[in-house]
Design a protein around this motif. Structure first.
Motif, PDB file in Angstrom:
ATOM      1  N   VAL A  16      26.568  48.673  36.395  1.00  0.00           N
ATOM      2  CA  VAL A  16      27.784  48.658  37.219  1.00  0.00           C
ATOM      3  C   VAL A  16      28.284  47.219  37.322  1.00  0.00           C
ATOM      4  CG1 VAL A  16      28.788  49.207  39.462  1.00  0.00           C
ATOM      5  CG2 VAL A  16      26.933  50.619  38.541  1.00  0.00           C
ATOM      6  N   ALA A  17      29.504  46.983  36.883  1.00  0.00           N
ATOM      7  CA  ALA A  17      30.060  45.630  36.855  1.00  0.00           C
ATOM      8  C   ALA A  17      31.088  45.432  37.956  1.00  0.00           C
ATOM      9  CB  ALA A  17      30.702  45.357  35.499  1.00  0.00           C
ATOM     10  N   ASP A  18      31.078  44.232  38.528  1.00  0.00           N
ATOM     11  CA  ASP A  18      32.126  43.831  39.460  1.00  0.00           C
ATOM     12  C   ASP A  18      33.382  43.545  38.637  1.00  0.00           C
ATOM     13  OD1 ASP A  18      33.901  42.338  41.063  1.00  0.00           O
ATOM     14  OD2 ASP A  18      32.278  41.590  42.304  1.00  0.00           O
ATOM     15  N   PRO A  19      34.473  44.284  38.821  1.00  0.00           N
ATOM     16  CA  PRO A  19      35.649  44.136  37.949  1.00  0.00           C
ATOM     17  C   PRO A  19      36.304  42.766  38.018  1.00  0.00           C
ATOM     18  CG  PRO A  19      36.159  45.500  39.863  1.00  0.00           C
ATOM     19  CD  PRO A  19      34.681  45.305  39.866  1.00  0.00           C
ATOM     20  N   ASP A  20      36.140  42.075  39.145  1.00  0.00           N
ATOM     21  CA  ASP A  20      36.795  40.774  39.300  1.00  0.00           C
ATOM     22  C   ASP A  20      35.939  39.604  38.820  1.00  0.00           C
ATOM     23  OD1 ASP A  20      39.012  42.009  40.472  1.00  0.00           O
ATOM     24  OD2 ASP A  20      38.097  41.927  42.470  1.00  0.00           O
ATOM     25  N   ARG A  21      34.609  39.814  38.771  1.00  0.00           N
ATOM     26  CA  ARG A  21      33.724  38.693  38.442  1.00  0.00           C
ATOM     27  C   ARG A  21      33.100  38.826  37.060  1.00  0.00           C
ATOM     28  NH1 ARG A  21      29.941  38.256  43.634  1.00  0.00           N
ATOM     29  NH2 ARG A  21      29.317  36.283  42.657  1.00  0.00           N
TER      30      ARG A  21
END
Length: 370
Positions: A16-21
């Motif tokens: 799961v990736a942080d979309p902004d970072r």
């Protein structure tokens, strides 16, 4: 079926990736407090407070990633947003009267008054008192909410006969669960009953702040907050975050309990929260068979302490098996036996509390001669 492990949970969250970072939430050290118990998984996502509201989809994605693991029965992910302490304002230092020069605390929208029910030590029946006080305030005609602020040992779901997870109509604020006409929010709705909350102080404070401000309380005359025992992070967070109308101290009559109750009382006084009074719980015991009265924990100590400290004595509640049984069953005595003597006692206490809230929580000082 093999039991899921913490390492499997973390591996799933790495997808799961942080979309902004542009990196996964484990590498970004956003995941903490992972707890796995009999297929029930709980974890926390620590986020920037400025992004908190926008990251609800990320929280949901994290839950779904873990839910796909074999052996997982339920998943609960909680967003916590740590806020930096406010900067000191020049000229508003540590001298002067309590509260002088301090910015006004923001209230909870729609909530007219917030009261804390507290004790200096555990085991004095504070949560039972909180539940019955909330129900008694409602029986007296007020619109009431009940916040279970004991993050480590939430008991309101069981006492108020509630279970399940709260919904969120807008994806931003949780809707409290409702029973007996009382809106209730508790960490016990978000984690399995036997899951330990292995959290540090800042996480507890963030969760408490969220349950105050990110819950759709609607319009309430009173929000009753069942505080954890002691004088720690939760008490300070509550006192410093919202304008408390006052605190109610619960104690049993014996000296050791009164000593701890005095510490709780003095803590609220130091943070400029009015103390509405003391309730003596487990005040006496009457045998249900022969009617003989026994003062198991002594009697009258809280009344004497209130007189000594110059605060109001709100009332005494006996040690009675019916109060214990109804609380354990999720059917508090104030609502299930409304015409009984115990319900009337709670209603009388609630009337005194409501009167003091209406008066602003303050009473004229009394001179105590020793």
């Amino acid at each position: 079926m093999m039991a899921v492990t913490e390492s499997q949970v973390l591996e799933a969250l790495r997808q799961v990736a942080d979309p902004d970072r542009g990196a996964d939430i484990v590498s970004l050290k956003m995941v903490s407090g992972v707890a796995v118990k009999d297929g029930h998984v709980h974890f926390t996502l620590e986020v920037d407070p400025q992004r908190g509201a926008a990251l609800e989809p990320l929280r949901q994605a994290a839950e779904k990633a873990v839910d796909r693991l074999a052996g997982v029965l339920s998943v609960t992910a909680v967003l916590t947003a740590h806020r930096p302490p406010p900067k000191a304002v020049s000229g508003q230092g540590g001298t002067g009267a309590p509260g002088a020069g301090k910015p006004a605390k923001a209230g909870v929208p729609g909530v007219a008054a917030i009261i804390a029910v507290a004790s200096g030590k555990g085991g004095v029946g504070k949560s039972t008192t909180s539940a019955n006080l909330a129900l008694a305030l409602a029986a007296n005609g007020l619109t009431v909410g009940l916040l279970d602020a004991d993050i480590y040992g939430p008991s309101m779901p069981r006492m108020m006969g509630l279970s399940g997870k709260p919904d969120s109509a807008d994806g931003k604020r949780l809707d409290p669960l409702v029973n007996y006409g009382i809106k209730v929010m508790s960490m016990g709705f978000l984690v399995a009953e036997d899951t330990p909350m292995i959290w540090r102080g800042p996480m507890v404070m963030s969760a408490l702040t969220q349950m105050l401000r990110d819950v759709n309380w609607g319009t309430l005359d009173v929000l009753v907050v069942d505080m954890p025992p002691g004088t720690g992070d939760a008490q300070l967070t509550m006192a410093q975050s919202v304008p408390l109308a006052g605190a109610v101290i619960v104690s049993t009559p014996q000296d050791i309990a009164l000593l701890d109750a005095r510490k709780g009382l003095n803590m609220f006084r130091r943070v400029d929260v009015p103390v509405l009074g003391i309730i003596e719980n487990m005040s006496y015991f009457c045998c249900p068979n022969c009617g003989h009265r026994s003062d198991i924990f002594s009697h009258g100590g809280a009344r004497a302490e209130a007189e000594k400290l110059g605060i109001d004595f709100l009332g005494e509640v006996p040690l009675d098996i019916a109060i214990r049984e109804t609380s354990d069953a999720g059917t508090p005595i104030t609502v299930t036996q409304p015409d009984g003597v115990h319900a009337q006692t709670y209603r009388a206490i609630a009337a005194r509390v409501a009167e003091k809230i209406k008066a602003g929580g303050r009473t004229a000082p009394r001179f105590v001669i020793e």
